[in-house]
Design an enzyme around this catalytic site. Sequence first.
Site, mmCIF file in Angstrom:
data_model
loop_
_atom_site.group_PDB
_atom_site.id
_atom_site.type_symbol
_atom_site.label_atom_id
_atom_site.label_comp_id
_atom_site.label_asym_id
_atom_site.label_seq_id
_atom_site.Cartn_x
_atom_site.Cartn_y
_atom_site.Cartn_z
ATOM 1 N N LEU A 186 0.809 -1.216 0.000
ATOM 2 C CA LEU A 186 0.000 0.000 0.000
ATOM 3 C C LEU A 186 0.838 1.259 0.000
ATOM 4 O O LEU A 186 0.383 2.324 -0.416
ATOM 5 C CB LEU A 186 -0.924 0.011 1.222
ATOM 6 C CG LEU A 186 -1.935 -1.127 1.325
ATOM 7 C CD1 LEU A 186 -2.658 -1.069 2.665
ATOM 8 C CD2 LEU A 186 -2.945 -1.050 0.180
ATOM 9 N N GLY A 187 2.050 1.169 0.505
ATOM 10 C CA GLY A 187 2.901 2.345 0.582
ATOM 11 C C GLY A 187 4.133 2.058 1.408
ATOM 12 O O GLY A 187 4.324 0.944 1.916
ATOM 13 N N GLY A 219 7.478 4.179 3.902
ATOM 14 C CA GLY A 219 7.989 5.385 4.542
ATOM 15 C C GLY A 219 9.282 5.073 5.253
ATOM 16 O O GLY A 219 9.889 4.002 5.059
ATOM 17 N N GLY A 220 9.721 6.011 6.092
ATOM 18 C CA GLY A 220 10.971 5.814 6.801
ATOM 19 C C GLY A 220 10.944 4.616 7.732
ATOM 20 O O GLY A 220 11.980 4.048 8.071
ATOM 21 N N PHE A 221 9.754 4.197 8.161
ATOM 22 C CA PHE A 221 9.621 3.067 9.080
ATOM 23 C C PHE A 221 9.706 1.728 8.369
ATOM 24 O O PHE A 221 9.995 0.704 8.976
ATOM 25 C CB PHE A 221 8.270 3.152 9.799
ATOM 26 C CG PHE A 221 7.111 3.166 8.828
ATOM 27 C CD1 PHE A 221 6.574 1.996 8.319
ATOM 28 C CD2 PHE A 221 6.571 4.368 8.409
ATOM 29 C CE1 PHE A 221 5.531 2.019 7.422
ATOM 30 C CE2 PHE A 221 5.518 4.394 7.516
ATOM 31 C CZ PHE A 221 4.991 3.218 7.017
ATOM 32 N N GLY A 222 9.361 1.709 7.060
ATOM 33 C CA GLY A 222 9.269 0.456 6.335
ATOM 34 C C GLY A 222 8.111 0.491 5.353
ATOM 35 O O GLY A 222 7.834 1.542 4.764
ATOM 36 N N LYS A 240 1.754 -3.015 8.958
ATOM 37 C CA LYS A 240 2.880 -2.092 8.946
ATOM 38 C C LYS A 240 4.120 -2.874 9.374
ATOM 39 O O LYS A 240 4.266 -3.249 10.539
ATOM 40 C CB LYS A 240 2.597 -0.933 9.909
ATOM 41 C CG LYS A 240 3.676 0.120 10.002
ATOM 42 C CD LYS A 240 3.217 1.239 10.951
ATOM 43 C CE LYS A 240 4.281 2.290 11.133
ATOM 44 N NZ LYS A 240 3.824 3.350 12.060
ATOM 45 N N ASP A 275 2.780 14.340 15.374
ATOM 46 C CA ASP A 275 3.018 14.216 13.930
ATOM 47 C C ASP A 275 1.693 14.210 13.179
ATOM 48 O O ASP A 275 1.454 13.385 12.301
ATOM 49 C CB ASP A 275 3.812 12.945 13.623
ATOM 50 C CG ASP A 275 4.456 12.991 12.229
ATOM 51 O OD1 ASP A 275 4.604 14.107 11.689
ATOM 52 O OD2 ASP A 275 4.793 11.923 11.694
#
Length: 808
Positions: free
Chosen positions: A496-497, A499-502, A518, A615
Amino acid sequence: MVDPPIFGSFCASMVVLSLLRLSSAGDTLSSVQSIKEGETLVSQGRKFELGFFRAGSSKNTFLGIWFAVSPEAVVWVANRNSPLNDSNGTLKISNEGELVLLNQSKSIIWSTNSTKVLGNPVAQLLDSGNLLVLRESSSSGSVDYSWQSFDYPSDTILVGMTLGWNLRTGIEHHLTSWRSTEDPSPGDYTYRYKIDRLPPQLEMVSKGSVKVYRTGPWDGVKLGGLSLGVNPFINPVFVYNATDAYFAFETEITARSRLSPDGVMQLHILLNGSTKWYLTYSLPNDPCDNYGRCGANGMCRLNEIPRCLCLEGFTPKSREEWDMHNSTEGCIKKIPSNCSRDEDFKKLSQVKLPDLVDFELFKNMSLEECRIECLKDCSCTAYANSDIRGAGCLMWFGDLIDTREIDAVDNGQYLFLRLPASKLDSIRSPSKKLLTITVPSAILGLLIMGMALSIIWKRGMKKRGLPSEMDDIDLPLYDFATVAVATNHFAEENKLGAGGFGSVYKGSLTTGQEVAVKRLSKYSGQGLNEFMNEVLLIARLQHRNLVGLVGCCIEGEERMLIYEFMPNKSLDYFIFDHDRSSSFEWKKRFDIISGIARGLLYLHQDSKLKVIHRDLKTSNILLDADMNPKISDFGLARNFQGNETEAKTRRIVGTYGYMSPEYAFDEKFSVKSDIFSFGVLLLEIVSSKRNRGFQHPDHHHNLLGHAWLLWSEGRATELIDESLCDSVVGSQAERCIQVGLLCVQKFPEDRPTMSSVVFMLANEGATLPLPKEPGFFLERSSGSSDASIVNEASYTFNVITVTLPVGR
């Protein structure tokens, strides 16, 4: 209420008018004619008359419509805001086809201001009391009009008029009282059909924001809690569908419903052959009709002494005031809700449902499903059926305001009030009481078995590397194999997408539930502490506007969070894309704004933990299948203890463009930091533009600076996304812009609390404070669209690092 058989005497406070009438024309004014003071139009059946009048001893002159047999009963005023202070007014049709009112110097002080242009226009006064600007009669016999007075009521409703909305045109019909009996200018009271919160209800407010009276919400058939008594002459009409939402009345006799200068909605009738008006009904009708008569969580009882009673499970907030029959401070819970399974609901019959202040509507949910969902949310205090014809669920969160008993059987509804087990014992059936006595021995055996299983489970946790803080969290643990199968072994097409986390993957559990997984990257800056922070916080936070955590997985080096799946992705997916944004109409945006505000209010004030998100941004607002917003990503969140209001971090985390000045510069954060981020988010939703990277040809400010400049110059509406022109409610959007600017003010102490933000957004008539200059309101260098006030080399943005990682 005055008994219908003997209507009672008419109030002597009716306006005494000085009519400036010398001669009467017909019912029509052509483009070559005019009406001056002393001349009138009279409808064909001689029921209504239009002309100039003065109210009482006032020297000002107004153009109005009144009953021909009762000139003191003025039903419509044209120039309420622009009275004539001389005797030389003229009414005519302009060259542009508009009806205009000219003063002595021939300046236009009022006009119909219609956008539709007709050939050969005339103005005609009908026997209904409606004044129209229409095309002169043709052989076809059809009526083509460009404007009608019924679309712009003053203080009176007549038969054929509506109080509410034409949803096709967006035109609202509402009443505004006269300033006084001698001054027809707009007064302190308004009466309108509120549809910005569904289901709709009728509301009377004073001075723009103070509620005086309201009906109950629409129950699928009528407005709940509105008892008009037994009246053989009047038939009330309630309509709410895809094209119309209004209240009206039907009658075969002469009648009018008027909002008086002192805030009373009065229904008058005129019997045949009489010139005397009779008052048959008024609202507020009794002491319990007065808004909030018994305060928060109080019940008003018309035929009981004392009149006010705390709802069951509540006690007076001030016993001293309550004993003195001052109940305005209301009631508070005796025992705070602990979300235990022993809690349930007591059914209250024949009540006017509480005001729609902090609530949620689920149109397709059954009453039993409503009960279950309300029990899941600690902040849910009551629920009710929103549609008496079938499915529909209303849930209330927080205080219950303006609840009262209703005498009329067909106008009251059922309210299910949340109570702890100790309060429900008295209403349990004998069989349940017997069950309560006989099951303890069985429970004891289960407890012993549970303790043994708990020991085994904790040992398993330690083997998996889970910390002891997870002991009191009721959260399913999934093994890696189960999650791998659910995501088709983390297939690229399920991604799905990232980011910096994974990365985030769509998955389907064996139960059929769709989830979003996630999965933290091995190279992510986010470690076990941040991972556990998100688990511990979100597992303890339960609110309809927060993303739901289904479970987690820690196995070896794998760390995964399993969330409920949000099919409509995130908010930035819609508002920052030109094509998708153009189909993202205003009502949907405002509902999302309100939902985010309620979710943030829960984090700051209503949850057991006082949580600062740190955030908040559009990409962290997820949208479910019904486009309900869910605040997500609590990896950077921090919870405060006791009276703690501010903290300082050693390292700046979050996203540039949403950070407050005190956080970016001084490393201080508080609930006001989140409120700054909410303000940025609100302005982005209204404008469909990002704060960071915003460009304008006339200056080099960011979006906040641009919004401030427009607002300061009285041009705030220019900030609104042009694609919203067909759907936007202008006053609502302007309110959102002003609230957004209040939230992004430079100094934290100037920013409102979230409770104030929710109130300001929900109450259109509320008077808002004036915002001060926003934070980061400085010119950037024109050489870069992404220049910033802070030196980015000195800070780390989008870093997944927290100061106090474990939620307590």
